[in-house]
Every structure is written in C-alpha cells, then in structure tokens.
Enzyme design. Structure first.
Site, PDB file in Angstrom:
ATOM      1  N   ASP A 257      27.498 -25.121 -20.813  1.00  0.00           N
ATOM      2  CA  ASP A 257      27.482 -23.764 -21.346  1.00  0.00           C
ATOM      3  C   ASP A 257      26.575 -23.815 -22.569  1.00  0.00           C
ATOM      4  O   ASP A 257      26.899 -24.470 -23.562  1.00  0.00           O
ATOM      5  CB  ASP A 257      28.915 -23.376 -21.719  1.00  0.00           C
ATOM      6  CG  ASP A 257      29.011 -21.996 -22.357  1.00  0.00           C
ATOM      7  OD1 ASP A 257      27.967 -21.451 -22.772  1.00  0.00           O
ATOM      8  OD2 ASP A 257      30.143 -21.485 -22.458  1.00  0.00           O
TER       9      ASP A 257
ATOM     10  N   ASP B  12      29.860 -18.557 -17.277  1.00  0.00           N
ATOM     11  CA  ASP B  12      28.885 -18.761 -18.366  1.00  0.00           C
ATOM     12  C   ASP B  12      28.301 -20.173 -18.379  1.00  0.00           C
ATOM     13  O   ASP B  12      27.719 -20.589 -19.383  1.00  0.00           O
ATOM     14  CB  ASP B  12      29.534 -18.427 -19.720  1.00  0.00           C
ATOM     15  CG  ASP B  12      30.682 -19.355 -20.066  1.00  0.00           C
ATOM     16  OD1 ASP B  12      31.059 -20.197 -19.230  1.00  0.00           O
ATOM     17  OD2 ASP B  12      31.220 -19.229 -21.195  1.00  0.00           O
TER      18      ASP B  12
ATOM     19  N   ASP C 242      34.656 -22.129 -13.407  1.00  0.00           N
ATOM     20  CA  ASP C 242      34.580 -21.707 -14.812  1.00  0.00           C
ATOM     21  C   ASP C 242      35.967 -21.276 -15.281  1.00  0.00           C
ATOM     22  O   ASP C 242      36.778 -20.801 -14.488  1.00  0.00           O
ATOM     23  CB  ASP C 242      33.577 -20.560 -15.000  1.00  0.00           C
ATOM     24  CG  ASP C 242      33.311 -20.283 -16.481  1.00  0.00           C
ATOM     25  OD1 ASP C 242      33.371 -21.239 -17.289  1.00  0.00           O
ATOM     26  OD2 ASP C 242      33.049 -19.113 -16.842  1.00  0.00           O
ATOM     27  N   LYS C 243      36.221 -21.449 -16.597  1.00  0.00           N
ATOM     28  CA  LYS C 243      37.487 -21.097 -17.254  1.00  0.00           C
ATOM     29  C   LYS C 243      38.651 -21.952 -16.784  1.00  0.00           C
ATOM     30  O   LYS C 243      39.764 -21.459 -16.576  1.00  0.00           O
ATOM     31  CB  LYS C 243      37.795 -19.604 -17.080  1.00  0.00           C
ATOM     32  CG  LYS C 243      36.703 -18.673 -17.566  1.00  0.00           C
ATOM     33  CD  LYS C 243      36.420 -18.804 -19.055  1.00  0.00           C
ATOM     34  CE  LYS C 243      35.341 -17.847 -19.514  1.00  0.00           C
ATOM     35  NZ  LYS C 243      33.983 -18.430 -19.380  1.00  0.00           N
TER      36      LYS C 243
ATOM     37  N   TYR D 296      38.750 -27.507 -30.390  1.00  0.00           N
ATOM     38  CA  TYR D 296      38.470 -26.668 -29.229  1.00  0.00           C
ATOM     39  C   TYR D 296      37.062 -26.082 -29.278  1.00  0.00           C
ATOM     40  O   TYR D 296      36.680 -25.451 -30.244  1.00  0.00           O
ATOM     41  CB  TYR D 296      39.476 -25.516 -29.142  1.00  0.00           C
ATOM     42  CG  TYR D 296      39.197 -24.604 -27.975  1.00  0.00           C
ATOM     43  CD1 TYR D 296      39.426 -25.054 -26.676  1.00  0.00           C
ATOM     44  CD2 TYR D 296      38.681 -23.333 -28.165  1.00  0.00           C
ATOM     45  CE1 TYR D 296      39.156 -24.244 -25.593  1.00  0.00           C
ATOM     46  CE2 TYR D 296      38.411 -22.510 -27.078  1.00  0.00           C
ATOM     47  CZ  TYR D 296      38.640 -22.971 -25.804  1.00  0.00           C
ATOM     48  OH  TYR D 296      38.371 -22.169 -24.728  1.00  0.00           O
TER      49      TYR D 296
ATOM     50  N   LYS E  20      36.611 -24.834 -22.643  1.00  0.00           N
ATOM     51  CA  LYS E  20      37.195 -25.774 -21.668  1.00  0.00           C
ATOM     52  C   LYS E  20      36.108 -26.594 -20.990  1.00  0.00           C
ATOM     53  O   LYS E  20      34.932 -26.270 -21.070  1.00  0.00           O
ATOM     54  CB  LYS E  20      37.959 -24.984 -20.612  1.00  0.00           C
ATOM     55  CG  LYS E  20      39.390 -24.686 -21.009  1.00  0.00           C
ATOM     56  CD  LYS E  20      40.336 -25.821 -20.654  1.00  0.00           C
ATOM     57  CE  LYS E  20      41.742 -25.500 -21.130  1.00  0.00           C
ATOM     58  NZ  LYS E  20      42.554 -26.666 -21.378  1.00  0.00           N
ATOM     59  N   ASP E  21      36.552 -27.647 -20.286  1.00  0.00           N
ATOM     60  CA  ASP E  21      35.608 -28.500 -19.567  1.00  0.00           C
ATOM     61  C   ASP E  21      35.426 -27.970 -18.166  1.00  0.00           C
ATOM     62  O   ASP E  21      35.826 -28.620 -17.208  1.00  0.00           O
ATOM     63  CB  ASP E  21      36.154 -29.912 -19.461  1.00  0.00           C
ATOM     64  CG  ASP E  21      36.721 -30.388 -20.766  1.00  0.00           C
ATOM     65  OD1 ASP E  21      35.972 -30.946 -21.541  1.00  0.00           O
ATOM     66  OD2 ASP E  21      37.926 -30.157 -20.986  1.00  0.00           O
ATOM     67  N   ASP E  22      34.891 -26.779 -18.068  1.00  0.00           N
ATOM     68  CA  ASP E  22      34.718 -26.141 -16.763  1.00  0.00           C
ATOM     69  C   ASP E  22      34.097 -27.145 -15.778  1.00  0.00           C
ATOM     70  O   ASP E  22      32.960 -27.578 -15.974  1.00  0.00           O
ATOM     71  CB  ASP E  22      33.838 -24.909 -16.931  1.00  0.00           C
ATOM     72  CG  ASP E  22      34.422 -23.966 -17.986  1.00  0.00           C
ATOM     73  OD1 ASP E  22      35.649 -23.804 -18.017  1.00  0.00           O
ATOM     74  OD2 ASP E  22      33.643 -23.425 -18.785  1.00  0.00           O
TER      75      ASP E  22
ATOM     76  N   SER F  86      31.593 -34.968  10.671  1.00  0.00           N
ATOM     77  CA  SER F  86      31.336 -36.298  11.269  1.00  0.00           C
ATOM     78  C   SER F  86      32.044 -37.446  10.543  1.00  0.00           C
ATOM     79  O   SER F  86      31.406 -38.196   9.815  1.00  0.00           O
ATOM     80  CB  SER F  86      29.839 -36.618  11.291  1.00  0.00           C
ATOM     81  OG  SER F  86      29.104 -35.514  11.631  1.00  0.00           O
TER      82      SER F  86
ATOM     83  N   ARG G  48      40.477 -18.216 -23.964  1.00  0.00           N
ATOM     84  CA  ARG G  48      40.498 -19.225 -25.038  1.00  0.00           C
ATOM     85  C   ARG G  48      40.968 -20.596 -24.554  1.00  0.00           C
ATOM     86  O   ARG G  48      41.494 -21.386 -25.337  1.00  0.00           O
ATOM     87  CB  ARG G  48      41.377 -18.744 -26.202  1.00  0.00           C
ATOM     88  CG  ARG G  48      40.833 -17.484 -26.834  1.00  0.00           C
ATOM     89  CD  ARG G  48      41.774 -16.866 -27.836  1.00  0.00           C
ATOM     90  NE  ARG G  48      41.281 -15.552 -28.247  1.00  0.00           N
ATOM     91  CZ  ARG G  48      40.390 -15.382 -29.220  1.00  0.00           C
ATOM     92  NH1 ARG G  48      39.934 -16.398 -29.895  1.00  0.00           N
ATOM     93  NH2 ARG G  48      39.962 -14.162 -29.515  1.00  0.00           N
TER      94      ARG G  48
ATOM     95  N   TYR H 262      45.024 -28.630 -28.776  1.00  0.00           N
ATOM     96  CA  TYR H 262      43.564 -28.751 -28.765  1.00  0.00           C
ATOM     97  C   TYR H 262      42.876 -27.406 -28.934  1.00  0.00           C
ATOM     98  O   TYR H 262      41.707 -27.261 -28.670  1.00  0.00           O
ATOM     99  CB  TYR H 262      43.126 -29.439 -27.473  1.00  0.00           C
ATOM    100  CG  TYR H 262      43.869 -30.726 -27.268  1.00  0.00           C
ATOM    101  CD1 TYR H 262      43.600 -31.832 -28.075  1.00  0.00           C
ATOM    102  CD2 TYR H 262      44.891 -30.810 -26.336  1.00  0.00           C
ATOM    103  CE1 TYR H 262      44.318 -32.997 -27.943  1.00  0.00           C
ATOM    104  CE2 TYR H 262      45.617 -31.977 -26.187  1.00  0.00           C
ATOM    105  CZ  TYR H 262      45.326 -33.071 -26.990  1.00  0.00           C
ATOM    106  OH  TYR H 262      46.039 -34.222 -26.861  1.00  0.00           O
TER     107      TYR H 262
HETATM  108  P1  13P Z   1      32.557 -33.171  13.625  1.00  0.00           P
HETATM  109  O1  13P Z   1      33.736 -34.059  13.321  1.00  0.00           O
HETATM  110  O2  13P Z   1      31.695 -33.672  14.718  1.00  0.00           O
HETATM  111  O3  13P Z   1      31.788 -32.875  12.395  1.00  0.00           O
HETATM  112  O4  13P Z   1      33.122 -31.752  14.188  1.00  0.00           O
HETATM  113  C1  13P Z   1      34.362 -31.262  13.892  1.00  0.00           C
HETATM  114  C2  13P Z   1      34.289 -29.771  13.717  1.00  0.00           C
HETATM  115  O5  13P Z   1      33.311 -29.254  13.192  1.00  0.00           O
HETATM  116  C3  13P Z   1      35.453 -28.950  14.114  1.00  0.00           C
HETATM  117  O6  13P Z   1      35.524 -27.749  13.405  1.00  0.00           O
HETATM  118  P1  13P Z   2      34.126 -21.230 -21.796  1.00  0.00           P
HETATM  119  O1  13P Z   2      34.768 -22.607 -21.860  1.00  0.00           O
HETATM  120  O2  13P Z   2      33.802 -20.845 -20.382  1.00  0.00           O
HETATM  121  O3  13P Z   2      32.961 -21.131 -22.710  1.00  0.00           O
HETATM  122  O4  13P Z   2      35.214 -20.175 -22.250  1.00  0.00           O
HETATM  123  C1  13P Z   2      35.733 -20.271 -23.539  1.00  0.00           C
HETATM  124  C2  13P Z   2      36.723 -19.220 -23.885  1.00  0.00           C
HETATM  125  O5  13P Z   2      37.294 -19.315 -24.940  1.00  0.00           O
HETATM  126  C3  13P Z   2      37.009 -18.117 -22.957  1.00  0.00           C
HETATM  127  O6  13P Z   2      37.929 -17.204 -23.493  1.00  0.00           O
HETATM  128 MG    MG Z   3      31.351 -20.076 -23.073  1.00  0.00          MG
HETATM  129 MG    MG Z   4      32.427 -21.761 -19.102  1.00  0.00          MG
END
Ligand code: 13P
Ligand code: 13P
Ligand code: MG
Ligand code: MG
Length: 378
Positions: A23, A61, A140-141, A241, A244-246, A255, A278, A360
């Site tokens: 961010d 963000d 996010d968030k 703070y 967050k660690d989005d 396969s 927050r 935090y």
């Molecule tokens: P594969 O295991 O060959 O990827 O196929 C499975 C599948 O897509 C069923 O929805």
């Molecule tokens: P972010 O971690 O996405 O920047 O959001 C922070 C926040 O305080 C949202 O209310």
């Molecule tokens: Mg932000």
């Molecule tokens: Mg964010």
C-alpha cells in the site's frame, strides 16, 4: 565415463511466480489505488529483462505486482525492481496528495530483499507442467491468517474438494508448512493423517498461518510447493499499527492438484476474518471482481480477488477475473448481510477484536490516558 542421466524436471527450466504488494497510498482514504499509481508500476516493469512477464493490478488500496521470472525465490534483482517500483509509486502518490503515501514502505534503504521492509510477498519456484493453471489470490483489509480456512479447505477438506475422494492422483492428500508467526517457528504436517492437529493450530489464525502446501509423493515433485501465502507482520516490523498485512497467495491447480473450481469453492462462504476498519474488527470476506475491489463500507468489508492464469513458457498470458461471475452474487449478498449484523455491535467484541489483538492498534494510547485513575480493588 558414467552416462549423464538427467531427469525430465532437471532439464526443464523452473519458473518463479512472485507476487509482491504494498500500500503506497490510497485513493481516497484506504479504499482503492489511483490509476496513476498503476501506470507508474506498468511503466517500471515494462521491458525489464529480468522478468519473463508481469501483471499489475490492485486489491482495494494495495498495489499488486504479479511477476514471473527464472531467478528463484528471494532474488535480489526482482525484489529491488519491486522496491524501486513502490518507491516511484510513492513519489507519485505524494504528488497527487494520496492518503498514506508510502504507508507500507517501512525502511528507507533497500538491502537486497523486501522481506521485513513492509511489502507482502508470496513466491514459489516450480517446474511447470505442460499446462500450468494457477490463481493469484489478493486480499485487502485482513491478515495472512485469513488464508488458513480457504487453503485448508482446498487441500484437505473432502466436502470442498471432491478430488480428495475420487481422484487417485490427489487421494493421498497434501503436506502443510505452518508458521508460528509470534515465535518464528515452523512445522510440517500431513493431511489427512494429522488433520485434527493441523486444525488445532490454524484455527488460531492470528498466530499460526499456512505458509506453503506441498504434494506428497506422486504426480508432482514433493519438494516444489503448490501453494504459497505471504506472512509478513507489519506491526512486528513497524512496532506500531500502520495498517494490516493485507495478504496474497498463489495456488496451482488441476492435473494432480485440486481443480480450478475446487480452488475457488471455499470463497462461496463469506467466512469471518479480522481486519476491516482500522485493522481492528471482525467481518465477512467478500469475493469481488477487480472493478469492485474498492473498500467502502466501514473501509470494507474485507475483499478477495482471484486472478487466473495459464502459464506458457513462463509467460502469464491473459488474466481471468474469476470472481467477476454471477455465481458469486449470493455470497456477496450474504457477506453484505453479515456486515450489517456485525456492524450493529459497534465497539463491542466480537465485532471489535479482542484486547490481545488491539495491543497493536491505537487503543493502548487511549488506555494510557486514564492509567493513573484506576484504583485497586484489593
Ligand atoms: P484434471 O485432474 O485432469 O485436471 O481434471 C479434473 C477436472 O478438471 C474436474 O473438474
Ligand atoms: P489498509 O491496511 O488497507 O491500509 O487499511 C488500514 C485501515 O486502517 C482501514 O480502516
Ligand atoms: Mg491503506
Ligand atoms: Mg490495504
């Protein structure tokens, strides 16, 4: 002379998928990323020899750089490129007066790796199969532990992933690498054998997070991950703070692995995660298209995007916006209803996070104000 025996996977070049995100300024507030920042990122990654391919996008963000290359994980050059890109985007954010310019860049000097410097990273190096579908999940968030429930369901829950029951190539289950992010320790656990023990840990999602998933012996090499999640902890780096660690995650599919629809299925349930306003509230996860990846109501609710790719010679090709689908409309509606229900609790737990997690945030500052007014009851 001994003949040189090369296994097919040794002669095929490995590819590394790196998602590095930060961010670096919100538009407006913490809602989304200004198009000019995306343009800076595009311009910065375009034509770089070190990358095979890249895709620039955003989740709420957070500016997201999805890159492929042959440099392996923790490559100094790739990390430096991401760092410089975030720095330039920060300059642009400052020029545009965006909110919290440079929010997640917690250090001034790059020293070889962006780990521990603020940005979130999910990376994995593997030998691509003939057809290599993978999904980039961006949230996010919320916090990295928000991926515990969906990743567990994808790779370990037979009610989610039909293939665990009916596909011989995944019937044996998967191996989970789980990190204790408070004590900086990790453990490897096998599913289905240790399923209950895995759940005992990862249910405590603010402490134990799934970092990687590996296949067991079988169709795919057991030492190459099939899923990876970012696990950075901003407050541990910043000491206070700063948002967050989005988190972000990479999940490979088909396969010998869960099918694409099995990878997306956990998101049909708007499970509760911590983050939202927050970084201090529990709320429902809402799967959305990129165009709806804008955090509005009470700075949320928390969002998740899913971009699908089919790797070809290390190139990403087109991105499929997988939650841009009416099949996920009912989840979004349910998520909005849960958001209503949770919001009605206002400042009360369990909408607001428990005290332990509020440590935090800015709450300790408020508590300090009346520290001296407490009288002993003894
Ligand atoms: P594969 O295991 O060959 O990827 O196929 C499975 C599948 O897509 C069923 O929805
Ligand atoms: P972010 O971690 O996405 O920047 O959001 C922070 C926040 O305080 C949202 O209310
Ligand atoms: Mg932000
Ligand atoms: Mg964010």
């Amino acid at each position: 002379m001994q003949p040189l025996i090369l296994f097919p996977r040794d002669i095929m070049s490995k590819v590394t998928v790196s998602i590095i995100k930060a961010d670096v300024g919100g538009f407006p507030g913490h809602s989304t990323v200004h198009p000019e920042l995306m343009k800076v990122a595009e311009d910065n990654l375009k034509g770089k020899d070190i990358l095979t391919d890249y895709h620039v996008t955003h989740c709420g963000d957070d500016l997201e750089l999805i890159m492929t290359h042959e440099e392996g994980e923790d490559s100094e050059e790739v990390h430096a490129l991401a760092w410089d890109t975030f720095k330039e985007a920060t300059d642009k954010a400052e020029k545009l007066g965006l909110y919290g310019a440079g929010q997640d860049l917690l250090s001034d000097a790059f020293s070889g790796n962006v780990r521990g410097m603020g940005p979130g990273i999910a990376e994995m190096e593997f030998t691509p199969r003939k057809a290599e579908p993978f999904v980039a999940f961006l949230m996010d968030k919320t916090e990295p532990g928000a991926f515990n429930l969906p990743i567990f369901k994808i790779f370990a829950d037979p009610f989610n992933t039909a293939g665990l029951v009916i596909d011989p190539s995944i019937h044996q289950g998967f191996r989970f690498e789980i990190w204790d992010i408070k004590e900086s320790k990790r453990i490897f656990m096998d599913s289905p054998e240790e399923m209950y023990d895995i759940l005992a840990l990862i249910g405590a999602k603010s402490r134990f997070v799934i970092k990687r998933v590996y296949p067991k012996e079988g169709k795919l090499p057991g030492d190459e991950p099939v899923a990876a999640v970012s696990t950075e902890k901003l407050y541990q780096i910043a000491g206070e703070y700063v948002g967050k660690d989005d988190p972000v995650a990479i999940v490979r599919s088909q396969s010998g692995l869960p099918a694409l629809g099995e990878v997306l299925e956990p998101f049909a349930h708007p499970f509760l995660v911590s983050g939202w306003m927050r970084g201090s509230h529990n709320g429902p996860m809402m799967p959305v298209s990129i165009k709806n990846s804008v955090c509005t109501r009470f700075d949320g609710p928390p969002r998740v995007n899913a971009l699908g790719f089919q790797l070809k010679n290390g190139s990403l090709g087109d991105a499929a916006d997988l939650f841009d689908d009416p099949a996920f409309d009912p989840v979004r509606e349910e998520s909005a209803k849960i958001a209503d229900y949770m919001r009605r609790h206002g400042p009360f737990e369990p909408h607001r996070l428990p005290m332990e997690d509020m440590e935090y945030t800015t709450l300790p500052g408020v508590m300090k104000e009346f520290e001296d007014r407490f009288e002993s009851l003894k």
